[in-house]
Scaffold this active site. Sequence first.
Site, mmCIF file in Angstrom:
data_model
loop_
_atom_site.group_PDB
_atom_site.id
_atom_site.type_symbol
_atom_site.label_atom_id
_atom_site.label_comp_id
_atom_site.label_asym_id
_atom_site.label_seq_id
_atom_site.Cartn_x
_atom_site.Cartn_y
_atom_site.Cartn_z
ATOM 1 N N HIS A 7 10.271 41.712 -3.854
ATOM 2 C CA HIS A 7 9.313 42.729 -4.014
ATOM 3 C C HIS A 7 9.893 43.487 -5.258
ATOM 4 O O HIS A 7 10.998 43.370 -5.667
ATOM 5 C CB HIS A 7 9.459 43.758 -2.822
ATOM 6 N N GLU A 43 8.095 54.027 3.103
ATOM 7 C CA GLU A 43 7.431 53.037 2.072
ATOM 8 C C GLU A 43 6.370 52.492 2.537
ATOM 9 O O GLU A 43 6.146 52.463 3.751
ATOM 10 C CB GLU A 43 8.952 52.168 2.189
ATOM 11 N N GLN A 60 6.637 47.355 -3.175
ATOM 12 C CA GLN A 60 7.212 48.138 -2.164
ATOM 13 C C GLN A 60 7.084 49.631 -2.847
ATOM 14 O O GLN A 60 7.899 50.028 -3.713
ATOM 15 C CB GLN A 60 8.518 47.881 -1.617
ATOM 16 N N HIS A 84 13.780 49.352 -8.442
ATOM 17 C CA HIS A 84 14.434 48.221 -8.365
ATOM 18 C C HIS A 84 13.712 46.927 -8.218
ATOM 19 O O HIS A 84 12.551 46.959 -8.044
ATOM 20 C CB HIS A 84 15.568 48.274 -7.129
ATOM 21 N N GLU A 134 18.265 44.156 -5.791
ATOM 22 C CA GLU A 134 18.551 44.084 -4.190
ATOM 23 C C GLU A 134 18.146 42.572 -4.051
ATOM 24 O O GLU A 134 17.573 41.710 -4.714
ATOM 25 C CB GLU A 134 17.152 44.708 -3.707
HETATM 26 C C1 V0V Z 1 20.831 54.901 -10.877
HETATM 27 N N1 V0V Z 1 21.116 54.153 -12.003
HETATM 28 C C2 V0V Z 1 20.126 53.189 -12.361
HETATM 29 C C3 V0V Z 1 19.321 53.526 -10.939
HETATM 30 N N2 V0V Z 1 19.843 54.293 -9.975
HETATM 31 N N3 V0V Z 1 19.811 52.508 -13.252
HETATM 32 C C4 V0V Z 1 18.780 51.584 -12.913
HETATM 33 N N4 V0V Z 1 18.126 51.470 -11.880
HETATM 34 C C5 V0V Z 1 18.276 52.451 -10.975
HETATM 35 N N5 V0V Z 1 17.462 52.549 -9.729
HETATM 36 C C6 V0V Z 1 22.051 54.634 -12.998
HETATM 37 C C7 V0V Z 1 22.034 56.206 -13.365
HETATM 38 O O1 V0V Z 1 21.020 56.210 -14.437
HETATM 39 C C8 V0V Z 1 23.348 56.446 -13.871
HETATM 40 O O2 V0V Z 1 23.509 56.034 -15.019
HETATM 41 C C9 V0V Z 1 24.291 55.522 -12.771
HETATM 42 O O3 V0V Z 1 23.303 54.342 -12.652
HETATM 43 C C10 V0V Z 1 24.741 56.312 -11.688
HETATM 44 O O4 V0V Z 1 23.701 56.779 -11.175
HETATM 45 P P1 V0V Z 1 23.607 58.279 -10.177
HETATM 46 O O5 V0V Z 1 22.278 58.869 -10.626
HETATM 47 O O6 V0V Z 1 24.969 58.959 -10.574
HETATM 48 O O7 V0V Z 1 23.493 57.821 -8.619
HETATM 49 P P2 V0V Z 1 24.606 57.150 -7.830
HETATM 50 O O8 V0V Z 1 25.668 56.518 -8.508
HETATM 51 O O9 V0V Z 1 24.923 58.217 -6.918
HETATM 52 O O10 V0V Z 1 23.674 56.067 -6.869
HETATM 53 C C11 V0V Z 1 23.162 54.897 -7.898
HETATM 54 C C12 V0V Z 1 23.089 53.690 -6.755
HETATM 55 C C13 V0V Z 1 22.305 54.318 -5.553
HETATM 56 C C14 V0V Z 1 22.578 52.626 -7.486
HETATM 57 C C15 V0V Z 1 24.659 53.448 -6.355
HETATM 58 O O11 V0V Z 1 20.774 54.377 -5.934
HETATM 59 C C16 V0V Z 1 22.250 53.496 -4.663
HETATM 60 O O12 V0V Z 1 23.148 53.155 -3.591
HETATM 61 N N6 V0V Z 1 21.213 52.303 -4.576
HETATM 62 C C17 V0V Z 1 20.841 51.264 -3.456
HETATM 63 C C18 V0V Z 1 20.239 51.992 -2.248
HETATM 64 C C19 V0V Z 1 18.640 52.226 -2.712
HETATM 65 O O13 V0V Z 1 18.406 52.328 -3.821
HETATM 66 N N7 V0V Z 1 17.958 52.521 -1.656
HETATM 67 C C20 V0V Z 1 16.280 52.858 -2.089
HETATM 68 C C21 V0V Z 1 15.514 51.652 -1.920
HETATM 69 P P3 V0V Z 1 24.275 57.034 -16.207
HETATM 70 O O14 V0V Z 1 23.392 57.985 -16.366
HETATM 71 O O15 V0V Z 1 25.648 57.005 -15.961
HETATM 72 O O16 V0V Z 1 24.274 56.028 -17.626
HETATM 73 S S1 V0V Z 1 15.488 51.203 -0.135
HETATM 74 C C22 V0V Z 1 15.037 49.612 0.002
HETATM 75 O O17 V0V Z 1 14.633 48.982 -1.186
HETATM 76 C C23 V0V Z 1 14.456 49.016 1.041
HETATM 77 C C24 V0V Z 1 14.730 49.752 2.149
HETATM 78 C C25 V0V Z 1 14.012 47.681 1.069
HETATM 79 O O18 V0V Z 1 13.622 47.171 0.264
HETATM 80 O O19 V0V Z 1 13.662 47.121 2.329
HETATM 81 CO CO CO Z 2 13.653 47.362 -1.737
#
Ligand code: V0V
Ligand code: CO
Length: 160
Positions: A7, A43, A60, A84, A134
Amino acid sequence: MLTRIDHIGIACHDLDATVGFYRATYGFEVAHTEVNEEQGVREAMLRVNGTDDGGTTWLQLLEPTREDSAVGKWLAKNGEGVHHIAFGTPDVDADAAAIGAKGVRVLYDEPRRGSMESRITFLHPKDCHGVLTELVTSAGERAAGGAETTEEAVQDNEDH
Ligand code: V0V
Ligand code: CO
């Protein structure tokens, strides 16, 4: 062994309005909706192509349930858009371990529950040239084999 795009995750402020856009513009229908409190998202999964055997590709659409969630923080900073990409694999555990061994940060020690009882983990976007990536094994693939037996997969579902 990554076998497909499972996705594309798209962050939006208003899930119902965004679903309406995808339906009216492209004719995509919602196959599934859920709230994932752990991830902080409401979602909708829109089927783009494929069948129910786990080989489907989805859009998604993700609306945050709270501002301090991953999607909430990202929306506040970037506005709506692609959040993502998710690669599908029959064995998310093995692929996460193999990719982690190459020095890419894997965000979870153990895969967590994803949409439609899939198992998911994420790779840090800073290690993936700016793309939050992911890895996902769908419930259908889990039932078909992979690392776990069906019995273990069912038990794991019941644990959540
Ligand atoms: C953050 N950054 C990204 C980003 N999110 N870059 C590209 N794409 C993204 N989506 C960058 C951000 O610009 C910062 O860069 C740096 O990473 C740190 O970000 P932050 O804003 O300080 O945020 P953090 O570090 O607290 O969190 C970032 C992470 C977090 C990636 C660790 O979003 C995470 O744990 N994601 C995984 C879970 C998730 O996304 N869940 C929602 C979808 P600079 O500014 O320092 O350069 S749930 C899902 O997909 C499901 C349920 C499913 O598929 O079934
Ligand atoms: Co997802």
